[in-house]
Design a protein around this motif. Structure first.
Motif, PDB file in Angstrom:
ATOM      1  N   PRO A   1       0.808  -1.226   0.000  1.00 56.91           N
ATOM      2  CA  PRO A   1       0.000   0.000   0.000  1.00 56.91           C
ATOM      3  C   PRO A   1       0.841   1.275   0.000  1.00 56.91           C
ATOM      4  CG  PRO A   1      -0.031  -1.003   2.178  1.00 56.91           C
ATOM      5  CD  PRO A   1       0.702  -1.952   1.265  1.00 56.91           C
ATOM      6  N   ALA A   2       2.086   1.186   0.434  1.00 58.06           N
ATOM      7  CA  ALA A   2       2.954   2.360   0.474  1.00 58.06           C
ATOM      8  C   ALA A   2       3.651   2.610  -0.860  1.00 58.06           C
ATOM      9  CB  ALA A   2       3.997   2.195   1.584  1.00 58.06           C
ATOM     10  N   GLY A   3       3.658   1.626  -1.746  1.00 58.99           N
ATOM     11  CA  GLY A   3       4.299   1.781  -3.050  1.00 58.99           C
ATOM     12  C   GLY A   3       5.807   1.879  -2.982  1.00 58.99           C
ATOM     13  N   ILE A   4       6.425   1.204  -2.004  1.00 58.57           N
ATOM     14  CA  ILE A   4       7.879   1.304  -1.837  1.00 58.57           C
ATOM     15  C   ILE A   4       8.631   0.136  -2.465  1.00 58.57           C
ATOM     16  CG2 ILE A   4       7.726   2.699   0.257  1.00 58.57           C
ATOM     17  CD1 ILE A   4       8.399   0.067   1.824  1.00 58.57           C
ATOM     18  N   ILE A   5       7.926  -0.863  -2.976  1.00 62.34           N
ATOM     19  CA  ILE A   5       8.577  -2.029  -3.563  1.00 62.34           C
ATOM     20  C   ILE A   5       8.652  -1.838  -5.073  1.00 62.34           C
ATOM     21  CG2 ILE A   5       8.516  -4.532  -3.864  1.00 62.34           C
ATOM     22  CD1 ILE A   5       6.984  -4.728  -1.235  1.00 62.34           C
ATOM     23  N   HIS A   6       9.860  -1.958  -5.599  1.00 57.78           N
ATOM     24  CA  HIS A   6      10.112  -1.747  -7.029  1.00 57.78           C
ATOM     25  C   HIS A   6      10.929  -2.912  -7.580  1.00 57.78           C
ATOM     26  CE1 HIS A   6       8.802   2.448  -6.657  1.00 57.78           C
ATOM     27  NE2 HIS A   6       9.396   2.397  -5.476  1.00 57.78           N
ATOM     28  N   ALA A   7      10.918  -3.085  -8.889  1.00 61.86           N
ATOM     29  CA  ALA A   7      11.730  -4.116  -9.538  1.00 61.86           C
ATOM     30  C   ALA A   7      13.181  -3.652  -9.571  1.00 61.86           C
ATOM     31  CB  ALA A   7      11.218  -4.375 -10.947  1.00 61.86           C
ATOM     32  N   ASP A   8      14.078  -4.535  -9.165  1.00 60.26           N
ATOM     33  CA  ASP A   8      15.506  -4.240  -9.135  1.00 60.26           C
ATOM     34  C   ASP A   8      16.048  -4.136 -10.556  1.00 60.26           C
ATOM     35  OD1 ASP A   8      18.103  -3.883  -8.273  1.00 60.26           O
ATOM     36  OD2 ASP A   8      18.249  -5.800  -7.235  1.00 60.26           O
ATOM     37  N   SER A   9      17.008  -3.258 -10.718  1.00 60.59           N
ATOM     38  CA  SER A   9      17.697  -3.128 -12.005  1.00 60.59           C
ATOM     39  C   SER A   9      19.011  -3.893 -11.912  1.00 60.59           C
ATOM     40  CB  SER A   9      17.962  -1.656 -12.304  1.00 60.59           C
ATOM     41  OG  SER A   9      18.876  -1.133 -11.354  1.00 60.59           O
ATOM     42  N   ALA A  10      19.758  -3.901 -12.935  1.00 62.48           N
ATOM     43  CA  ALA A  10      21.053  -4.594 -12.938  1.00 62.48           C
ATOM     44  C   ALA A  10      22.093  -3.872 -12.094  1.00 62.48           C
ATOM     45  CB  ALA A  10      21.552  -4.754 -14.361  1.00 62.48           C
ATOM     46  N   ALA A  11      21.759  -2.712 -11.540  1.00 65.19           N
ATOM     47  CA  ALA A  11      22.710  -1.953 -10.726  1.00 65.19           C
ATOM     48  C   ALA A  11      23.172  -2.736  -9.500  1.00 65.19           C
ATOM     49  CB  ALA A  11      22.092  -0.631 -10.296  1.00 65.19           C
ATOM     50  N   ASN A  12      22.349  -3.664  -9.023  1.00 64.31           N
ATOM     51  CA  ASN A  12      22.689  -4.458  -7.841  1.00 64.31           C
ATOM     52  C   ASN A  12      23.184  -5.853  -8.208  1.00 64.31           C
ATOM     53  OD1 ASN A  12      21.943  -2.566  -5.732  1.00 64.31           O
ATOM     54  ND2 ASN A  12      19.881  -2.798  -6.520  1.00 64.31           N
TER      55      ASN A  12
END
Length: 192
Positions: free
Chosen positions: A61-72
Motif C-alpha cells: 500500500p505504500a508503493g515502496i517495492i520496485h523491480a531491481d535493475s542490474a545496478a545491484n
C-alpha cells in the motif's frame, strides 16, 4: 491454461535466478546487497527463490517495492527492492509476505514483521539540517519506533539527531520525510 503459463513462468524465473546467483557466487562478483522486503530470505537464497511475479509490489500500500535493475548485480534483476522516496514500510502491514508465492518473503504476523531488520538508518551530519543549526526534527517526529532522538550539544546551543540502533528496523520513515533534496541526510542502508 493461464495457471499453467504462470507456473511455467515462475519455474523459469526461479531456475534462471538461481543459476545467475550461483554463477555470480562462483565468479566472485561482489555487490552491495539491496534493501529487500521484511522477511526476505538471505540474499543468495532470495534471488534464487524469488520468481519476479510482482505480487509484492502490487500488494504494497505504500508503493515502496520496485523491480531491481542490474545496478545491484544481474542475479537480482526484477527482484523486489525497497525505495523510501515518498513513503516507508508501514508498521501495520505485512502484505508482501502474504502474497509471495515462492516463500522468498516469509509470511510473518505483524508483531514479528515489525521486528524484522530491513536495514539501518545512517545519518549524514554534514547535510543534516538539524546538525547544521537549522530547525528540523522531521525524522525524529516521523519514526514509528522511537529510534531517533534529539541530542543536545554545546550546552544546548546545538543539536544532532541520534539513532538508537536497537530500536531501528530500517522501515524508511525517516528517509521518506527528510526534507534534504537530491541525497537525503538520513538513508536506510543494508546492515551487513
Amino acid at each position: 491454461m493461464r495457471g499453467l503459463a504462470v507456473r511455467r513462468r515462475a519455474l523459469f524465473c526461479g531456475v534462471l535466478g538461481a543459476g545467475i546467483a550461483f554463477a555470480q557466487r562462483k565468479l566472485g562478483a561482489k555487490s552491495t546487497p539491496p534493501l529487500r522486503p521484511p522477511g526476505a530470505a538471505e540474499e543468495s537464497a532470495f534471488v534464487g527463490a524469488c520468481v519476479r511475479c510482482g505480487n509484492c509490489a502490487r500488494a504494497c500500500p505504500a508503493g515502496i517495492i520496485h523491480a531491481d535493475s542490474a545496478a545491484n548485480g544481474i542475479a537480482g534483476v526484477l527482484a523486489p527492492v525497497l525505495r523510501f522516496e515518498r513513503d516507508y514500510c508501514r508498521e501495520d502491514c505485512s502484505a508482501c509476505g502474504q502474497v509471495c508465492p515462492s516463500g522468498a518473503i516469509a509470511r510473518l504476523p505483524l508483531d514479528q514483521k515489525r521486528r524484522q531488520l530491513i536495514g539501518l538508518a545512517r545519518i549524514d551530519l554534514d547535510t543534516c539540517l538539524l546538525a547544521n543549526g537549522r530547525e528540523c526534527t522531521a525524522c525524529i517526529r516521523q519514526c514509528p519506533y522511537g529510534a531517533l532522538t534529539r541530542e543536545d550539544r554545546d550546552g544546548g546551543f546545538s543539536a544532532i539527531p541520534a539513532l538508537d540502533k536497537g530500536k531501528c528496523n530500517g522501515c524508511g520513515a525517516c528517509e521518506a520525510v527528510c526534507p534534504v533534496e537530491t541525497v537525503k541526510a538520513i538513508r536506510v542502508v543494508r546492515k551487513e
